[in-house]
Design a protein around this motif. Structure first.
Motif, PDB file in Angstrom:
ATOM      1  N   ILE A  29       0.834  -1.191   0.000  1.00  0.00           N
ATOM      2  CA  ILE A  29       0.000   0.000   0.000  1.00  0.00           C
ATOM      3  C   ILE A  29       0.877   1.252   0.000  1.00  0.00           C
ATOM      4  CG2 ILE A  29      -1.853   1.226   1.224  1.00  0.00           C
ATOM      5  CD1 ILE A  29      -2.676  -1.546   0.182  1.00  0.00           C
ATOM      6  N   ALA A  30       0.580   2.188  -0.897  1.00  0.00           N
ATOM      7  CA  ALA A  30       1.344   3.435  -0.983  1.00  0.00           C
ATOM      8  C   ALA A  30       0.997   4.376   0.167  1.00  0.00           C
ATOM      9  CB  ALA A  30       1.083   4.121  -2.325  1.00  0.00           C
ATOM     10  N   ASN A  31      -0.219   4.284   0.673  1.00  0.00           N
ATOM     11  CA  ASN A  31      -0.669   5.182   1.746  1.00  0.00           C
ATOM     12  C   ASN A  31      -1.307   4.387   2.888  1.00  0.00           C
ATOM     13  OD1 ASN A  31      -2.897   4.358   0.269  1.00  0.00           O
ATOM     14  ND2 ASN A  31      -3.953   6.317   0.426  1.00  0.00           N
ATOM     15  N   PRO A  32      -0.537   3.562   3.582  1.00  0.00           N
ATOM     16  CA  PRO A  32      -1.125   2.693   4.608  1.00  0.00           C
ATOM     17  C   PRO A  32      -1.842   3.436   5.728  1.00  0.00           C
ATOM     18  CG  PRO A  32       1.265   2.607   4.705  1.00  0.00           C
ATOM     19  CD  PRO A  32       0.902   3.401   3.490  1.00  0.00           C
ATOM     20  N   SER A  33      -1.458   4.658   6.001  1.00  0.00           N
ATOM     21  CA  SER A  33      -2.115   5.400   7.081  1.00  0.00           C
ATOM     22  C   SER A  33      -3.521   5.859   6.696  1.00  0.00           C
ATOM     23  CB  SER A  33      -1.269   6.608   7.488  1.00  0.00           C
ATOM     24  OG  SER A  33      -1.129   7.493   6.395  1.00  0.00           O
ATOM     25  N   VAL A  37      -8.112  -1.168   8.287  1.00  0.00           N
ATOM     26  CA  VAL A  37      -8.386  -2.581   8.058  1.00  0.00           C
ATOM     27  C   VAL A  37      -9.663  -2.949   8.806  1.00  0.00           C
ATOM     28  CG1 VAL A  37      -7.487  -4.916   8.403  1.00  0.00           C
ATOM     29  CG2 VAL A  37      -5.941  -3.078   7.766  1.00  0.00           C
ATOM     30  N   ARG A  38     -10.513  -3.719   8.156  1.00  0.00           N
ATOM     31  CA  ARG A  38     -11.768  -4.141   8.793  1.00  0.00           C
ATOM     32  C   ARG A  38     -11.456  -4.922  10.082  1.00  0.00           C
ATOM     33  NH1 ARG A  38     -16.014  -3.292   5.109  1.00  0.00           N
ATOM     34  NH2 ARG A  38     -15.292  -3.071   2.972  1.00  0.00           N
ATOM     35  N   GLU A  39     -12.369  -4.824  11.051  1.00  0.00           N
ATOM     36  CA  GLU A  39     -12.150  -5.418  12.373  1.00  0.00           C
ATOM     37  C   GLU A  39     -11.903  -6.920  12.350  1.00  0.00           C
ATOM     38  OE1 GLU A  39     -14.950  -4.500  15.434  1.00  0.00           O
ATOM     39  OE2 GLU A  39     -15.107  -2.414  14.779  1.00  0.00           O
ATOM     40  N   ASP A  82      -4.420  -7.345 -11.137  1.00  0.00           N
ATOM     41  CA  ASP A  82      -5.317  -6.204 -10.914  1.00  0.00           C
ATOM     42  C   ASP A  82      -6.624  -6.645 -10.278  1.00  0.00           C
ATOM     43  OD1 ASP A  82      -3.502  -4.362 -11.915  1.00  0.00           O
ATOM     44  OD2 ASP A  82      -4.243  -4.556 -13.965  1.00  0.00           O
ATOM     45  N   LEU A  83      -7.118  -7.786 -10.688  1.00  0.00           N
ATOM     46  CA  LEU A  83      -8.333  -8.333 -10.082  1.00  0.00           C
ATOM     47  C   LEU A  83      -8.093  -8.611  -8.597  1.00  0.00           C
ATOM     48  CD1 LEU A  83     -11.218  -9.490 -10.380  1.00  0.00           C
ATOM     49  CD2 LEU A  83     -10.146 -11.680 -10.951  1.00  0.00           C
ATOM     50  N   TYR A  84      -6.942  -9.183  -8.284  1.00  0.00           N
ATOM     51  CA  TYR A  84      -6.592  -9.428  -6.885  1.00  0.00           C
ATOM     52  C   TYR A  84      -6.574  -8.119  -6.107  1.00  0.00           C
ATOM     53  CZ  TYR A  84      -3.789  -9.945  -2.734  1.00  0.00           C
ATOM     54  OH  TYR A  84      -3.352  -9.871  -1.442  1.00  0.00           O
ATOM     55  N   ARG A  85      -5.953  -7.093  -6.656  1.00  0.00           N
ATOM     56  CA  ARG A  85      -5.870  -5.812  -5.948  1.00  0.00           C
ATOM     57  C   ARG A  85      -7.253  -5.217  -5.712  1.00  0.00           C
ATOM     58  NH1 ARG A  85      -0.987  -2.249  -8.194  1.00  0.00           N
ATOM     59  NH2 ARG A  85      -2.739  -1.278  -9.245  1.00  0.00           N
ATOM     60  N   ARG A  86      -8.120  -5.262  -6.699  1.00  0.00           N
ATOM     61  CA  ARG A  86      -9.480  -4.725  -6.523  1.00  0.00           C
ATOM     62  C   ARG A  86     -10.240  -5.514  -5.461  1.00  0.00           C
ATOM     63  NH1 ARG A  86      -9.381  -4.331 -12.210  1.00  0.00           N
ATOM     64  NH2 ARG A  86     -10.628  -6.208 -12.360  1.00  0.00           N
ATOM     65  N   PHE A  87     -10.151  -6.826  -5.519  1.00  0.00           N
ATOM     66  CA  PHE A  87     -10.846  -7.668  -4.546  1.00  0.00           C
ATOM     67  C   PHE A  87     -10.293  -7.436  -3.144  1.00  0.00           C
ATOM     68  CE2 PHE A  87     -11.109 -11.574  -2.065  1.00  0.00           C
ATOM     69  CZ  PHE A  87     -12.485 -11.733  -2.027  1.00  0.00           C
ATOM     70  N   ALA A  88      -8.974  -7.448  -2.999  1.00  0.00           N
ATOM     71  CA  ALA A  88      -8.356  -7.280  -1.686  1.00  0.00           C
ATOM     72  C   ALA A  88      -8.711  -5.932  -1.080  1.00  0.00           C
ATOM     73  CB  ALA A  88      -6.839  -7.436  -1.795  1.00  0.00           C
ATOM     74  N   THR A  89      -8.726  -4.897  -1.903  1.00  0.00           N
ATOM     75  CA  THR A  89      -9.062  -3.566  -1.404  1.00  0.00           C
ATOM     76  C   THR A  89     -10.479  -3.540  -0.847  1.00  0.00           C
ATOM     77  OG1 THR A  89      -7.599  -2.554  -3.034  1.00  0.00           O
ATOM     78  CG2 THR A  89      -9.199  -1.122  -1.994  1.00  0.00           C
ATOM     79  N   ALA A  90     -11.418  -4.058  -1.611  1.00  0.00           N
ATOM     80  CA  ALA A  90     -12.818  -4.053  -1.178  1.00  0.00           C
ATOM     81  C   ALA A  90     -13.039  -4.977   0.014  1.00  0.00           C
ATOM     82  CB  ALA A  90     -13.715  -4.465  -2.335  1.00  0.00           C
ATOM     83  N   PHE A  91     -12.325  -6.061   0.071  1.00  0.00           N
ATOM     84  CA  PHE A  91     -12.515  -7.077   1.091  1.00  0.00           C
ATOM     85  C   PHE A  91     -11.874  -6.696   2.430  1.00  0.00           C
ATOM     86  CE2 PHE A  91     -11.595 -11.465   2.713  1.00  0.00           C
ATOM     87  CZ  PHE A  91     -12.906 -11.911   2.774  1.00  0.00           C
ATOM     88  N   GLU A  97     -11.895   3.013  -1.372  1.00  0.00           N
ATOM     89  CA  GLU A  97     -11.578   4.075  -2.331  1.00  0.00           C
ATOM     90  C   GLU A  97     -10.383   4.919  -1.882  1.00  0.00           C
ATOM     91  OE1 GLU A  97     -14.354   5.702   0.704  1.00  0.00           O
ATOM     92  OE2 GLU A  97     -14.390   3.892  -0.513  1.00  0.00           O
ATOM     93  N   SER A  98     -10.022   4.860  -0.607  1.00  0.00           N
ATOM     94  CA  SER A  98      -8.900   5.646  -0.098  1.00  0.00           C
ATOM     95  C   SER A  98      -7.552   4.934  -0.259  1.00  0.00           C
ATOM     96  CB  SER A  98      -9.118   5.985   1.380  1.00  0.00           C
ATOM     97  OG  SER A  98      -9.044   4.814   2.171  1.00  0.00           O
ATOM     98  N   ILE A  99      -7.576   3.677  -0.661  1.00  0.00           N
ATOM     99  CA  ILE A  99      -6.348   2.874  -0.748  1.00  0.00           C
ATOM    100  C   ILE A  99      -5.661   3.084  -2.094  1.00  0.00           C
ATOM    101  CG2 ILE A  99      -5.415   0.518  -0.728  1.00  0.00           C
ATOM    102  CD1 ILE A  99      -6.454   1.578   1.978  1.00  0.00           C
TER     103      ILE A  99
END
Length: 131
Positions: A29-33, A37-39, A82-91, A97-99
């Protein structure tokens, strides 16, 4: 050998889920702050680690299934990073959208996918050479 390595990695995940998330975010992640992360992610990492370590202690159908699943996941991330990145971000994140992902992480995802496919194929070959 592979079974032992997989078991150790599972145990590490179970014992240190916060470190696993931290390493992932530092590398991927370029901007981890910016992301939260979901609970349920850390308890899920811990549970997955326990399950992987337990399965790795035994050889048999469960371990074969685990390695087949690992190979399938590896093929998906190798072919469709890219599919992995989209899925991982949403999941994984509350505000996906901030990632912002590190662009060089695509190469790392493909390398991980290649490793997973290799390990699954090697395990499959070893199982079938025994019979």
């Amino acid at each position: 050998m592979i079974r032992t390595l997989v078991g150790v990695l599972g145990a590490i995940s179970a014992l240190f889920p916060d470190k696993i998330v931290g390493i992932f975010e530092k590398l991927a992640i370029a901007n981890p702050s910016e992301g939260t992360v979901r609970e349920w992610v850390r308890p899920a990492i811990r549970s997955e680690g326990v399950l992987i370590a337990a399965i790795s202690l035994r050889n048999g159908r469960a371990y074969a299934w685990l390695m087949n699943l690992t190979g399938l996941f590896g093929a998906i991330v190798l072919l469709f990073p890219d599919l992995y990145r989209r899925f991982a971000t949403a999941f994984l994140y509350e505000r996906p959208e901030s990632i912002e992902w590190n662009e060089r992480f695509n190469s790392a995802v493909r390398a991980i996918g290649t490793l997973y496919v290799f390990l699954a194929a090697k395990t499959y070959r070893e199982r079938h050479n025994e019979t």
